[in-house]
Write a protein that holds these residues in place. Structure first.
Motif, PDB file in Angstrom:
ATOM      1  N   UNK A   1     -11.610  -6.389   4.427  1.00 37.31           N
ATOM      2  CA  UNK A   1     -11.413  -7.639   4.498  1.00 37.31           C
ATOM      3  C   UNK A   1     -10.329  -8.091   3.699  1.00 37.31           C
ATOM      4  N   UNK A   2      -9.388  -7.074   3.273  1.00 35.32           N
ATOM      5  CA  UNK A   2      -8.171  -7.457   2.557  1.00 35.32           C
ATOM      6  C   UNK A   2      -6.832  -7.215   3.394  1.00 35.32           C
ATOM      7  N   UNK A   3      -6.416  -8.638   3.622  1.00 36.14           N
ATOM      8  CA  UNK A   3      -5.140  -8.538   4.196  1.00 36.14           C
ATOM      9  C   UNK A   3      -3.808  -8.338   3.332  1.00 36.14           C
ATOM     10  N   UNK A   4      -3.131  -7.404   3.370  1.00 37.83           N
ATOM     11  CA  UNK A   4      -2.037  -7.055   2.597  1.00 37.83           C
ATOM     12  C   UNK A   4      -0.707  -6.791   3.450  1.00 37.83           C
ATOM     13  N   UNK A   5       0.380  -7.266   3.171  1.00 43.39           N
ATOM     14  CA  UNK A   5       1.457  -7.092   3.922  1.00 43.39           C
ATOM     15  C   UNK A   5       2.709  -6.174   3.544  1.00 43.39           C
TER      16      UNK A   5
ATOM     17  N   UNK B   1       1.323  -7.244  -6.817  1.00 47.99           N
ATOM     18  CA  UNK B   1       0.331  -8.131  -6.879  1.00 47.99           C
ATOM     19  C   UNK B   1      -0.369  -7.797  -5.634  1.00 47.99           C
ATOM     20  N   UNK B   2      -1.249  -9.049  -5.170  1.00 45.36           N
ATOM     21  CA  UNK B   2      -2.489  -8.773  -4.272  1.00 45.36           C
ATOM     22  C   UNK B   2      -2.043  -8.784  -2.712  1.00 45.36           C
ATOM     23  N   UNK B   3      -0.486  -8.741  -2.735  1.00 46.71           N
ATOM     24  CA  UNK B   3      -0.103  -8.445  -1.302  1.00 46.71           C
ATOM     25  C   UNK B   3       0.401  -7.168  -0.980  1.00 46.71           C
ATOM     26  N   UNK B   4       0.384  -6.410  -2.077  1.00 46.81           N
ATOM     27  CA  UNK B   4       0.769  -4.908  -1.849  1.00 46.81           C
ATOM     28  C   UNK B   4      -0.306  -4.002  -1.626  1.00 46.81           C
ATOM     29  N   UNK B   5      -0.047  -3.166  -0.350  1.00 54.00           N
ATOM     30  CA  UNK B   5      -1.117  -2.326   0.243  1.00 54.00           C
ATOM     31  C   UNK B   5      -0.857  -0.867  -0.646  1.00 54.00           C
ATOM     32  N   UNK B   6       0.211  -0.645  -0.985  1.00 51.31           N
ATOM     33  CA  UNK B   6       0.380   0.840  -1.391  1.00 51.31           C
ATOM     34  C   UNK B   6       1.844   0.834  -2.106  1.00 51.31           C
ATOM     35  N   UNK B   7       1.944   1.958  -2.775  1.00 52.19           N
ATOM     36  CA  UNK B   7       3.180   2.404  -3.544  1.00 52.19           C
ATOM     37  C   UNK B   7       3.339   3.945  -3.012  1.00 52.19           C
ATOM     38  N   UNK B   8       4.330   4.198  -2.408  1.00 51.97           N
ATOM     39  CA  UNK B   8       4.801   5.559  -2.016  1.00 51.97           C
ATOM     40  C   UNK B   8       5.604   6.079  -2.977  1.00 51.97           C
ATOM     41  N   UNK B   9       5.231   7.282  -3.569  1.00 55.30           N
ATOM     42  CA  UNK B   9       6.074   7.727  -4.540  1.00 55.30           C
ATOM     43  C   UNK B   9       6.372   9.414  -4.393  1.00 55.30           C
ATOM     44  N   UNK B  10       7.490   9.853  -4.845  1.00 53.99           N
ATOM     45  CA  UNK B  10       7.586  11.337  -4.751  1.00 53.99           C
ATOM     46  C   UNK B  10       7.509  11.604  -6.422  1.00 53.99           C
ATOM     47  N   UNK B  11       6.645  12.592  -6.910  1.00 51.96           N
ATOM     48  CA  UNK B  11       6.856  13.027  -8.180  1.00 51.96           C
ATOM     49  C   UNK B  11       6.650  14.607  -8.480  1.00 51.96           C
ATOM     50  N   UNK B  12       7.755  15.383  -8.724  1.00 52.51           N
ATOM     51  CA  UNK B  12       9.065  14.674  -9.289  1.00 52.51           C
ATOM     52  C   UNK B  12       9.708  14.028  -8.200  1.00 52.51           C
TER      53      UNK B  12
ATOM     54  N   UNK C   1      -0.015   4.622 -12.035  1.00 49.62           N
ATOM     55  CA  UNK C   1      -1.219   4.699 -11.252  1.00 49.62           C
ATOM     56  C   UNK C   1      -2.083   3.598 -11.489  1.00 49.62           C
ATOM     57  N   UNK C   2      -2.311   3.230 -12.829  1.00 50.64           N
ATOM     58  CA  UNK C   2      -3.230   1.928 -13.391  1.00 50.64           C
ATOM     59  C   UNK C   2      -2.744   0.810 -12.676  1.00 50.64           C
ATOM     60  N   UNK C   3      -1.362   0.683 -12.920  1.00 57.07           N
ATOM     61  CA  UNK C   3      -0.836  -0.747 -12.464  1.00 57.07           C
ATOM     62  C   UNK C   3      -1.237  -0.846 -10.919  1.00 57.07           C
ATOM     63  N   UNK C   4      -0.692   0.156 -10.326  1.00 57.28           N
ATOM     64  CA  UNK C   4      -1.021   0.291  -8.736  1.00 57.28           C
ATOM     65  C   UNK C   4      -2.315  -0.032  -8.426  1.00 57.28           C
ATOM     66  N   UNK C   5      -3.527   0.773  -9.032  1.00 56.14           N
ATOM     67  CA  UNK C   5      -4.930   0.575  -8.811  1.00 56.14           C
ATOM     68  C   UNK C   5      -5.395  -0.712  -9.266  1.00 56.14           C
ATOM     69  N   UNK C   6      -4.900  -1.098 -10.401  1.00 56.75           N
ATOM     70  CA  UNK C   6      -5.346  -2.631 -10.832  1.00 56.75           C
ATOM     71  C   UNK C   6      -4.883  -3.794 -10.027  1.00 56.75           C
ATOM     72  N   UNK C   7      -3.760  -3.426  -9.261  1.00 56.76           N
ATOM     73  CA  UNK C   7      -3.412  -4.519  -7.973  1.00 56.76           C
ATOM     74  C   UNK C   7      -4.372  -4.095  -6.794  1.00 56.76           C
ATOM     75  N   UNK C   8      -5.287  -3.243  -6.716  1.00 57.91           N
ATOM     76  CA  UNK C   8      -5.882  -3.082  -5.500  1.00 57.91           C
ATOM     77  C   UNK C   8      -5.255  -2.110  -4.600  1.00 57.91           C
TER      78      UNK C   8
END
Lengths: 504, 460
Positions: free
Chosen positions: A167-171, A215-226, A240-247
């Motif tokens: 039930x989480x609306x993210x954009x 923040x709470x509007x963010x659904x995902x961070x897409x990353x390439x590593x390396x 990873x912590x920052x992204x997961x803390x933001x849900x």
């Protein structure tokens, strides 16, 4: 005054198969009609039938073979020479793979054959899934997507399903400004808005910028590593912590996995979803633009939403059986037909079984060694002042050079250097990507190249720069010896001619 | 030294010296301790080439392929004969191993192949512009709906139930992502119900999606359906089976805006479902909205004819979040197999092949429908595939036939629950009259056995 000598290919005017056509010639002999010949009108009413046949060529087999053979001679390819195309991992395509993919048990297996009569294929898929799961460090795999960008789309749609289920609306979806173009394009197709995250001076994600934007509007961070600069992000755990803390979920674009197989696993870095490019790290030949495959691996929390069907393994008193499971209430469904690009799975599975655990790790180690060696060769005094490394002294599997000084001081652009490399028998590196490096050149040698090849390539670059210092016109007008020379791309786009005109 | 690499001890020493590090491990020093794998991957050890071959051959032997039985399975992929010259040409390294042709001067072969392929697809579909391939049939249907969204921004996609279940499922996965609703239009007598479609189509309809021939093998009368869609200002997308298009009215002539489809039957192996290719052709007005690669003709600085990837400003690597699709790797080698196959069949042969299938499908349908307990599910015209209804449990009948070395087709109930008694039977040029007669014998006995079994069960 030099006389321009044409190569045989240049002398040959491009002729299409349609232009070789002559009425009445043919290659195909149809099987004899062995059923009663009823009038066509009784089988298919005239108003549903085509008035005239499609204008396909009329040619005999020898001419078809010679035509396409002639075309093949107008193509550079990996088996002919060095292909240091950054982000593409143009490593050797082992020949065994074509042989095993062509076995009739694989090649002539119908996708709707009952699972009980496709046990070998399902076991192969299961084994490949398990191997990819181990390499990614994530428990669940779907082989279904057909390319990296298709895997990305799966990943972002899975993210959407995961949030919707709670039930989480993210954009928004975050992507670094160094991302592959497929990332933002995928985000839009999945109905999200792209927000760019800045790159820090060291080439990694700007962690402070990420903190501000996650923040709470963010659904995902897409990353390439390396990442696309060829750098492993040292702050990956904090990211990873920052992204997961933001849900939000953390998505791994696997284009650069060839640097870290068996060394570091995306799952252990905190990624929730990973795509693999089987046509990069796992040797599926590129085919001039496909086919590939883009399987994904996901964490437990994403698993309920994975595409169907899933390959399942069942063990009971009768032994082991594999099956296709179509059930899944919360599954996002399908992204394509049938089971995916199975022929690609066969090749990549053969590769994994050939190398084994130690071999995969060694492949990554040598890929990184080769890249660093070539990067070191580029520090030669006749190269580095014109074509300096954009970030630091070390890299993972690829590195970025900037042609900005070369453009300023020698008057040739990165594209000119690339075109001149064609005359030296090389496929150039990736040009003008990543976008944040001026006049970028992204170089990825891969592990399957010899040291001599890398040295000869560096010599060629040095030679082109020396030439440019004397006469920049040489590179500006290159190439000279290729089947055609520089083409009018702007004209092609202004008034597109995208098919042979029908015969008058 | 590992497989496919060339590093010697001496190379290693000298390379490390030039780089300025003591060991390969030093090159990975940037990777934080916490995310390093501290053990070997849990994978089987590597094997010599001959052992890998033996292992894979062993797995392949455990599949029952079209080599091992007489198969009438179709439903989107078909057991056509792939002529030998295709393998010979597509296995050439110059076609097999290059990347996408970003450097046109050294990729003229591949680019010209795309151009020739686009021409062939344009001819088959009767539409002027084609791209250089997408992943497969169902994903092309999804891409076409996205094009409709870009074109008119409307909310609904109305899809006929005659469209392949995998295409409908793919639409159902993709469309909600970019905010579209998928609505299904029912079939009647095996074809799309025009009246019901008219009731579903309106000012919110972005596209109507049809299939020709449809999933039940029936040739749709497209004209009235196109009319319904066009009157509402919706785009018409038609998924097509390319070989039947040799004798069917081309979608482009009937007012279809986008024709897509599965290209496997053009020169590609079954490969348990892939790789094959999806084709995508459209009217001129959509050329700048098309997904994927497009090759265009141009000239070089010396005036020589040449080819380039054109209209790249549609594409992800240039336009990024404003791209018309995210596709990067497509299925170009499979599309090459497709255009070689079409050249081999040729202008006459492609019609002869389609007509042969048409006649054999008709013969097969009549022969099988005359068996006790078997009837045609619909009486619509068919070209290569048709649906039967059995008065016996279909899965059990299929098992009995398979045990005799004949695969009679797809039990429809697996994908269309409304047809629990349905069997979908496909014909290609590889299924002779003798094969069809054998199917009739085996199927007839299997149905009879199951019916007597169930009658006995009912009497007990």
């Amino acid at each position: 005054m030099s006389v321009a000598v044409q190569t045989p290919q240049q002398r040959e005017h491009a002729t299409t198969i349609y232009e070789r056509s002559r009425p009445g010639r043919r290659a195909f002999t149809p099987p004899a009609l062995d059923v009663p010949e009823r009038p066509l009108d009784e089988l298919l009413p005239a108003r549903l039938r085509r008035a005239a046949p499609p204008e396909l060529p009329e040619v005999a087999e020898p001419e078809i073979v010679r035509h396409y053979n002639g075309l093949s001679k107008r193509n550079f390819d990996l088996d002919s020479g060095f292909y240091p195309l950054g982000s593409c991992t143009m490593k050797h395509n082992p020949k065994l793979h074509e042989r095993v993919a062509a076995l009739p048990g694989h090649a002539r297996l119908h996708p709707l054959q009952a699972p009980a009569r496709a046990q070998g294929a399902l076991e192969l898929m299961w084994n490949l899934e398990r191997a990819l799961s181990e390499i990614a460090g994530l428990p669940h795999v779907s082989l279904q997507p057909s390319a990296g960008s298709h895997g990305e789309l799966a990943g972002v749609l899975l993210t959407r399903a995961y949030h919707a289920d709670r039930g989480d609306e993210r954009t928004l979806v975050l992507t670094p400004d160094t991302a592959h173009g497929t990332n933002p394009a995928t985000v839009t197709m999945a109905g999200y808005e792209v927000v760019k995250v800045a790159t820090a001076p060291d080439g990694g994600v700007d962690v402070e910028d990420l903190r501000r934007k996650a923040d709470g509007r963010v659904a995902c961070l897409m990353l390439t590593n390396p990442n696309t600069l060829g750098l492993f992000d040292p702050n990956i755990e904090e990211i990873a912590r920052i992204v997961h803390d933001a849900g939000a979920t953390l998505y791994y674009d696997g284009a650069n996995l060839n640097a870290v197989m068996g060394i570091s696993r995306p799952g252990d870095m905190g990624f929730d979803i990973v795509h693999f490019n089987l046509h990069k790290s796992f040797t599926q030949p590129h085919g001039g633009g496909g086919p590939g495959a883009g399987p994904i691996a996901v964490s437990d929390r994403i698993e309920p939403y994975l595409m169907r069907p899933r390959v399942v393994r069942r063990e009971d008193g009768d032994g082991v059986r594999f099956d296709l499971d179509h059930e899944g209430e919360r599954s996002i469904g399908r992204l394509r037909g049938f089971q995916g690009n199975f022929g690609v799975f066969v090749r990549s599975y053969a590769y994994i079984r050939s190398l084994g655990a130690a071999g995969l790790r060694e492949a990554s180690e040598i890929a990184v060694l080769n890249a660093n060696y070539l990067m070191a060769l580029m520090r030669r005094p006749e190269i580095a002042p014109h074509l300096p490394a954009a970030f630091g002294e070390r890299c993972m599997h690829e590195f970025v050079l900037s042609g900005a000084p070369m453009k300023r001081e020698l008057g040739i652009r990165t594209t000119d250097l690339a075109k001149r490399l064609l005359d030296f028998g090389y496929h150039p590196p990736t040009v003008y990507f990543p976008l944040l490096v001026e006049e970028a050149l992204l170089v990825e040698p891969t592990e399957t190249e010899t040291r001599e090849t890398l040295e000869a390539f560096a010599d060629a670059v040095a030679e082109i720069l020396r030439e440019a210092a004397e006469d920049p016109e040489i590179a500006r007008n290159a190439p000279y010896g290729t089947p055609v020379r520089r083409l009018d791309e702007a004209g092609a786009a202004r008034s597109p001619v995208v098919r042979q005109p029908p015969p008058a | 030294m590992s497989r496919y690499t060339s590093l010697t001890e001496e190379d290693l020493r000298e390379m490390l010296a030039l780089i300025g590090v003591d060991s390969v491990d030093d090159l990975f020093a940037v990777i934080p301790e916490g995310v390093r794998l501290r053990r070997p991957l849990d994978l089987p050890e590597g094997m010599p080439e001959q052992d890998v071959y033996a292992h894979l051959a062993g797995l392949a032997a455990r599949n029952v392929s079209a080599e091992d039985e007489i198969t009438f399975l179709g439903a989107g992929m078909y057991d056509h004969y792939v002529p030998a010259l295709i393998d010979s040409i597509i296995s050439r390294s110059e076609f097999l191993t290059p990347y996408t042709p970003y450097q046109p001067e050294i990729s003229q072969g591949g680019l010209q192949v795309m151009f020739e392929y686009q021409t062939a697809i344009s001819e088959l579909t009767g539409l002027p512009v084609s791209n250089a391939s997408l992943y497969d049939g169902p994903s092309s249907v999804g891409a076409a709906a996205y094009l409709a969204k870009l074109a008119n921004g409307r909310r609904d996609v109305v899809v006929s139930r005659g469209v392949h279940p995998h295409s409908r499922e793919t639409l159902g996965t993709l469309a909600p992502g970019y905010g579209q609703r998928v609505v299904e239009a029912p079939l009647r007598d095996g074809v799309t119900d025009a009246a019901a479609l008219a009731g579903l189509v309106g000012p919110d309809t972005a596209a109507v999606v049809l299939q020709q021939p449809n999933f039940l093998g029936a040739v749709e009368d497209l004209e009235p359906l196109v009319e319904v869609a066009t009157a509402a200002g919706a785009l018409v997308v038609c998924a097509c089976d390319p070989l039947p298009l040799a004798i069917l009215r081309p979608p482009g002539e009937l007012g279809v805006d986008v024709a897509v489809g599965e290209g496997q039957s053009l020169g590609n192996r079954l490969d348990y479902g892939g790789p094959s290719f999806g084709f995508f052709a459209a009217t001129e007005e959509h050329i700048r909205r098309m997904p994927g690669r497009i090759a265009g003709e141009t000239r070089d600085v010396d005036g020589r004819r040449g080819f380039v990837l054109t209209l790249q400003t549609r594409e992800q690597h240039i336009r990024r979040e404003r791209a018309t699709s995210n596709i990067c790797t497509a299925q170009v080698l499979n599309a090459l197999a497709g255009v070689i196959h079409l050249s081999w069949l040729g202008k006459r042969g492609v019609v002869e092949l389609a007509e042969l299938m048409l006649r054999r499908a008709d013969y097969a349908r009549r022969t099988l429908a005359a068996l006790p307990g078997v009837r045609a599910l619909h009486e619509q015209p068919v070209v290569r595939e048709f649906a039967l209804a059995l008065e016996a449990p279909v899965e059990a009948v299929v098992e009995r036939c398979a045990a005799e070395g004949v695969n009679p087709g797809l039990p429809l109930g697996r994908v269309m629950p409304e047809h629990p008694d349905g069997l979908l039977v496909a014909i290609t040029e590889q299924r002779s009259r003798a094969d069809i007669d054998r199917l009739a014998d085996v199927l007839g006995r299997a149905v009879a056995a199951e019916r007597s079994g169930s009658l006995a069960g009912a009497r007990a």
